[in-house]
Design a protein around this motif. Structure first.
Motif, PDB file in Angstrom:
ATOM      1  N   LEU A  94       0.849  -1.186   0.000  1.00 34.73           N
ATOM      2  CA  LEU A  94       0.000   0.000   0.000  1.00 34.73           C
ATOM      3  C   LEU A  94       0.885   1.236   0.000  1.00 34.73           C
ATOM      4  O   LEU A  94       1.951   1.251   0.630  1.00 34.73           O
ATOM      5  N   GLU A  95       0.448   2.283  -0.715  1.00 38.49           N
ATOM      6  CA  GLU A  95       1.221   3.521  -0.804  1.00 38.49           C
ATOM      7  C   GLU A  95       0.288   4.713  -0.686  1.00 38.49           C
ATOM      8  O   GLU A  95      -0.756   4.782  -1.358  1.00 38.49           O
ATOM      9  N   PHE A  96       0.652   5.661   0.191  1.00 37.03           N
ATOM     10  CA  PHE A  96      -0.110   6.895   0.353  1.00 37.03           C
ATOM     11  C   PHE A  96       0.873   8.036   0.547  1.00 37.03           C
ATOM     12  O   PHE A  96       1.754   7.965   1.402  1.00 37.03           O
ATOM     13  N   GLU A  97       0.738   9.085  -0.268  1.00 35.62           N
ATOM     14  CA  GLU A  97       1.595  10.259  -0.188  1.00 35.62           C
ATOM     15  C   GLU A  97       0.783  11.406   0.392  1.00 35.62           C
ATOM     16  O   GLU A  97      -0.302  11.734  -0.105  1.00 35.62           O
ATOM     17  N   ALA A  98       1.318  12.016   1.458  1.00 31.80           N
ATOM     18  CA  ALA A  98       0.572  13.071   2.155  1.00 31.80           C
ATOM     19  C   ALA A  98       0.345  14.287   1.272  1.00 31.80           C
ATOM     20  O   ALA A  98      -0.645  15.013   1.450  1.00 31.80           O
ATOM     21  N   THR A  99       1.230  14.548   0.313  1.00 28.99           N
ATOM     22  CA  THR A  99       1.058  15.696  -0.576  1.00 28.99           C
ATOM     23  C   THR A  99      -0.058  15.489  -1.587  1.00 28.99           C
ATOM     24  O   THR A  99      -0.508  16.446  -2.208  1.00 28.99           O
ATOM     25  N   MET A 100      -0.496  14.244  -1.789  1.00 24.76           N
ATOM     26  CA  MET A 100      -1.611  13.944  -2.684  1.00 24.76           C
ATOM     27  C   MET A 100      -2.663  13.177  -1.882  1.00 24.76           C
ATOM     28  O   MET A 100      -2.749  11.944  -1.956  1.00 24.76           O
ATOM     29  N   PRO A 101      -3.462  13.875  -1.066  1.00 31.77           N
ATOM     30  CA  PRO A 101      -4.351  13.186  -0.117  1.00 31.77           C
ATOM     31  C   PRO A 101      -5.478  12.406  -0.770  1.00 31.77           C
ATOM     32  O   PRO A 101      -6.084  11.543  -0.128  1.00 31.77           O
ATOM     33  N   THR A 102      -5.800  12.688  -2.021  1.00 31.12           N
ATOM     34  CA  THR A 102      -6.918  11.986  -2.662  1.00 31.12           C
ATOM     35  C   THR A 102      -6.481  10.726  -3.394  1.00 31.12           C
ATOM     36  O   THR A 102      -7.312   9.908  -3.773  1.00 31.12           O
ATOM     37  N   LYS A 103      -5.180  10.536  -3.597  1.00 29.77           N
ATOM     38  CA  LYS A 103      -4.691   9.400  -4.373  1.00 29.77           C
ATOM     39  C   LYS A 103      -3.990   8.397  -3.465  1.00 29.77           C
ATOM     40  O   LYS A 103      -3.334   8.778  -2.492  1.00 29.77           O
ATOM     41  N   PHE A 104      -4.117   7.143  -3.801  1.00 32.51           N
ATOM     42  CA  PHE A 104      -3.331   6.093  -3.165  1.00 32.51           C
ATOM     43  C   PHE A 104      -3.211   4.933  -4.142  1.00 32.51           C
ATOM     44  O   PHE A 104      -3.973   4.835  -5.122  1.00 32.51           O
ATOM     45  N   MET A 105      -2.236   4.063  -3.896  1.00 30.86           N
ATOM     46  CA  MET A 105      -1.942   2.955  -4.798  1.00 30.86           C
ATOM     47  C   MET A 105      -1.857   1.671  -3.991  1.00 30.86           C
ATOM     48  O   MET A 105      -1.425   1.672  -2.825  1.00 30.86           O
ATOM     49  N   VAL A 106      -2.255   0.570  -4.638  1.00 35.64           N
ATOM     50  CA  VAL A 106      -2.292  -0.738  -3.979  1.00 35.64           C
ATOM     51  C   VAL A 106      -1.542  -1.728  -4.862  1.00 35.64           C
ATOM     52  O   VAL A 106      -1.805  -1.831  -6.060  1.00 35.64           O
ATOM     53  N   GLY A 107      -0.585  -2.459  -4.280  1.00 33.40           N
ATOM     54  CA  GLY A 107       0.108  -3.538  -4.972  1.00 33.40           C
ATOM     55  C   GLY A 107      -0.533  -4.871  -4.635  1.00 33.40           C
ATOM     56  O   GLY A 107      -0.824  -5.162  -3.468  1.00 33.40           O
TER      57      GLY A 107
END
Length: 602
Positions: free
Chosen positions: A324-337
Motif C-alpha cells: 500500500l502507498e499513500f503520499e501526504a502531498t496527494m491526499p486523494t490518491k493512493f496505490m495498492v500492490g
C-alpha cells in the motif's frame, strides 16, 4: 612480588601549603640482581612464530556508564509582567493599562533610549551579512573519492525460543531513538503452538532488551507509528484484526477491531492518513479489501474499497492486496500492490466504488512486495517483485521507464532514500542489501552488503537517510549506518534526476505511440484483407459454373499476353544495348584515329 611505596608525614605538616622546587633524581629503592638465583632456572631457547594479528593489550576492562533516563513532564506557562490589579485574561483591562503606560513620560524616555541601541544593532547586522555561506562552490572531494560503505551498528534479536520473521519495521517519528518491529510467521500453517505472538519496541541505546512488549491476540504482520502522535501505533494482525496502542499506558492494546468487521486474511499493510484529528488510518489485506478506520472507534470501518477490476464490487473476483502507498502531498490518491503483480491506482474522493479505481499497471510476474513514491518526484514510484525493481511514471501504464536487471535471488522489499532523490534500497532472499544510485550507474548496485545468512523480508529507512533497518527471517533486526556519500544530497542532484526521469518518460511515450501506430496499421490491414476475402467469397458464391470457367480463361489469356509483352520489351532492351555499344565503339575508333593523325602532322 608487589613493590609498595610508603610515605610518612608528621602531623604538624598536615594542611601546610605545598612548595614545589626542582631537585635531582633520588633512588628510593634498589633491588640488585642475585646471580645465585639464576642457577635455579633453565634458560629457554628462542623460537620464531608468524602472527597475522596480535592483541593490543594483555588485559582490558570496560565499565558501562550509567544509562540516562528521561521523563516527560508538562510545564504550565503563566503570562507575567502585569500589576496585581490587572487581569491579563481580560482584554479591556490590558488595553486600558497599555494606554496608561504609553502616556507616561518615563516610558517615552525609555523607548527613545532603547531606540538608539536597537538602531545601532540593526546597523551592525546590515553592515555584515551574518548568513553568508563561505566555500559554497567548493566540492567535498574527500567524500566523493571515498568508496561507498555501510557499517552494522546494532542487532536486535528475537528474545523468544522459537524465532519468527521480522515482517515490518517502523521508526519512532521523534528523533528515531526507537524502532518498532512486528514479528510473525508468514509460512502457511507453519506456526507452532508455542510460538509467541508478541512484538517489541527497541531502544537503540539498549539493544540487549526490548523497551516495551506489545501483546496482541494474534501475531502482527505490520506496524506503523503515528507521525502526529509519537506515542500511538496501529498494527495489522495475522487474523485480519486492526490493533491500536498507546505506549504511555502499557503494552496491552487500547482497542481492537471486531472479527466480523475486520479483514478475512492477514493485514499486510497499515498507513496513517493525513487528517486534522490524526486518528485515521487505512489497511490492505489479501482478501481484496482496503478498509478505512478511525482508531477512536474500531468497531467498524468508516469506508471500504473492493479491488475488483470489473468495478462491480465482487469480493470473489477481487485482487489480493499485499502492499500500500499513500503520499501526504496527494491526499486523494493512493496505490495498492496486489498478489497478481498488478498495481491499482485509486481515488479516495470518488463518489461511487466504480470510480475509485482509476487505472492499473502490469508491473511484475508475481506479488508486488514493495510500492513507494519518490519523495521528491511523487509522479514516479518504485515497485519490487519477482527478481527486479522497476521505476514507473504515472502517465505511462504500459511499461516502466527504468528497471534493474534480473537478480539471482527474489527481491522482498525496497524504499527510496528520504535525502537523495536518485538513491533507493532493496533487500533480497539471500540476505543482501543493495543500494542503487541511478545517477551513478543503472546496471549494478552502487553498494551490496551481506547483512546476514538468512533471507531479509523487511526494510525501513530513517528520516535522516543514514540509518537503515533490515528484518530477517530468523527474527534479527539489523541497523546499518551508510556513508555520507549515500546519505547527503549531492550538487545538482535534483535537477539531474528530474531530467533523467523526464527523458526516460519521453522515450517510453514515443515507443508506446509507435507500438499503438503499428497495432492500428496491423488491425486495419487485417480488416481490409478480411473484407477482400469476404468480397471474393461473395462474388464466387454469386457466379455460375460457366461464368467461373470464362473468368478463369480470361485470367489465363491475360497472363499469357502480359508474359509476351514482357519478353518483347526485354528483346527490345537487348537490341538497344547492342546498338548503343556499336555506336560507342565506332565513336571511340574515330577519336583515336583523329588524335593519331594530328600527332603525326605536328
Amino acid at each position: 612480588m608487589e613493590i609498595v611505596h610508603e610515605y610518612s608525614k608528621p602531623r604538624r605538616d598536615f594542611g601546610r601549603q605545598c612548595l614545589f622546587s626542582d631537585r635531582p633524581a633520588e633512588l628510593v629503592a634498589d633491588v640488585p640482581p642475585d646471580p645465585n638465583l639464576a642457577l635455579q632456572f633453565m634458560p629457554r631457547g628462542s623460537s620464531g612464530q608468524a602472527l597475522q594479528c596480535s592483541r593490543d593489550m594483555s588485559e582490558h576492562q570496560v565499565i558501562n556508564t550509567e544509562r540516562f533516563e528521561s521523563e516527560s513532564r508538562g510545564i504550565n506557562h503563566v503570562e507575567g509582567g502585569w500589576p496585581k490589579d490587572v487581569n491579563p485574561q481580560e482584554v479591556e483591562q490590558t488595553i486600558r493599562f497599555r494606554k496608561k503606560v504609553e502616556k507616561d513620560e518615563s516610558y517615552l524616555n525609555s523607548i527613545a533610549q532603547l531606540g538608539g541601541v536597537i538602531e545601532h544593532c540593526v546597523g551592525q547586522n546590515t553592515a555584515v551579512d551574518i548568513y553568508q555561506k563561505y566555500f559554497e562552490d567548493e566540492d567535498l572531494l574527500d567524500e566523493i573519492q571515498d568508496p561507498p560503505f555501510a557499517n552494522t551498528i546494532y542487532v536486535f534479536r528475537d528474545p523468544n525460543r522459537v524465532k519468527r520473521t521480522v515482517s515490518c519495521l517502523s521508526w519512532h517519528p521523534d528523533g528515531g531513538r526507537k524502532l518498532a518491529a512486528a514479528y510473525s510467521c508468514l509460512d502457511f500453517q507453519k506456526a507452532s503452538a508455542d510460538m509467541s505472538p508478541d512484538s517489541y519496541i527497541w531502544d537503540l541505546e539498549n539493544p540487549n532488551k526490548p523497551e516495551l512488549t506489545l501483546k496482541p491476540a494474534s501475531p502482527l504482520v505490520c506496524l506503523d507509528y503515528n507521525p502526529k502522535d509519537s506515542h500511538t501505533l496501529v498494527g495489522g494482525s495475522y487474523n485480519g484484526q486492526i490493533v491500536f496502542w498507546d505506549t504511555r499506558k502499557s503494552g496491552q492494546s487500547m482497542d481492537v477491531s471486531s472479527l466480523e468487521q475486520s479483514h478475512r486474511d492477514p493485514v499486510y499493510k497499515t498507513i496513517w492518513l493525513q487528517s486534522k484529528t490524526g486518528t485515521e488510518a487505512f489497511s490492505a489485506s489479501t482478501d481484496g479489501q482496503v478498509l478505512w478506520w478511525d482508531v477512536r472507534r474500531l468497531s467498524e470501518p468508516t469506508e471500504q474499497l473492493i479491488l475488483d477490476l470489473g468495478r462491480e464490487g465482487n469480493l470473489d473476483r477481487a485482487l489480493g492486496a499485499i502492499s500500500l502507498e499513500f503520499e501526504a502531498t496527494m491526499p486523494t490518491k493512493f496505490m495498492v500492490g496486489t498478489e497478481q503483480g498488478v498495481v491499482v491506482s485509486c481515488n479516495r474522493k470518488a463518489k461511487t466504488p466504480a470510480e475509485k479505481i482509476v487505472g492499473t499497471y502490469e508491473c511484475h510476474h508475481g506479488p508486488v512486495y514493495a510500492l513507494q513514491r519518490n519523495p521528491f518526484f511523487p509522479k514516479n514510484f518504485l515497485t519490487v517483485g519477482d527478481w527486479r525493481a522497476r521505476i514507473w511514471s504515472e502517465d505511462i501504464k504500459d511499461s516502466s521507464i527504468m528497471w534493474t536487471k534480473y537478480q539471482m535471488s527474489c527481491l522482498t522489499d525496497a524504499c527510496w532514500s528520504p535525502i537523495r532523490p536518485s538513491v533507493f534500497f532493496t533487500v533480497k532472499m539471500d540476505g543482501v542489501l543493495d543500494i542503487w544510485d541511478v545517477l551513478f550507474k543503472q546496471n549494478d548496485p552502487t553498494l551490496s552488503v551481506k547483512v546476514c545468512d538468512e533471507a531479509l523480508f523487511s526494510l525501513r529507512l530513517h528520516e535522516n537517510g543514514r540509518l537503515v533497518a533490515c528484518g530477517s527471517q530468523q527474527g534479527a533486526a539489523t541497523i546499518l549506518e551508510v556513508c555520507s556519500g549515500l546519505s547527503n544530497l549531492q550538487k545538482n542532484e535534483k535537477s539531474l534526476m528530474a531530467e533523467m526521469l523526464e527523458r526516460e518518460a519521453k522515450r517510453e511515450k514515443i515507443l508506446e505511440a509507435r507500438q499503438k501506430e503499428l497495432r492500428l496499421k496491423e488491425r486495419s490491414r487485417s480488416e481490409q484483407s478480411r473484407e477482400d476475402e469476404a468480397g471474393r467469397d461473395a462474388a464466387e458464391r454469386e457466379e455460375s459454373p460457366e461464368q467461373m470457367i470464362a473468368r478463369a480463361e480470361q485470367d489465363f489469356f491475360s497472363m499469357v499476353e502480359a508474359e509476351k509483352r514482357r519478353r518483347k520489351e526485354k528483346e527490345e532492351e537487348k537490341k538497344q544495348v547492342r546498338t548503343d555499344g556499336h555506336q560507342f565503339i565506332v565513336s571511340h575508333i574515330v577519336d583515336l584515329f583523329t588524335k593519331s593523325h594530328f600527332t603525326n602532322t605536328s
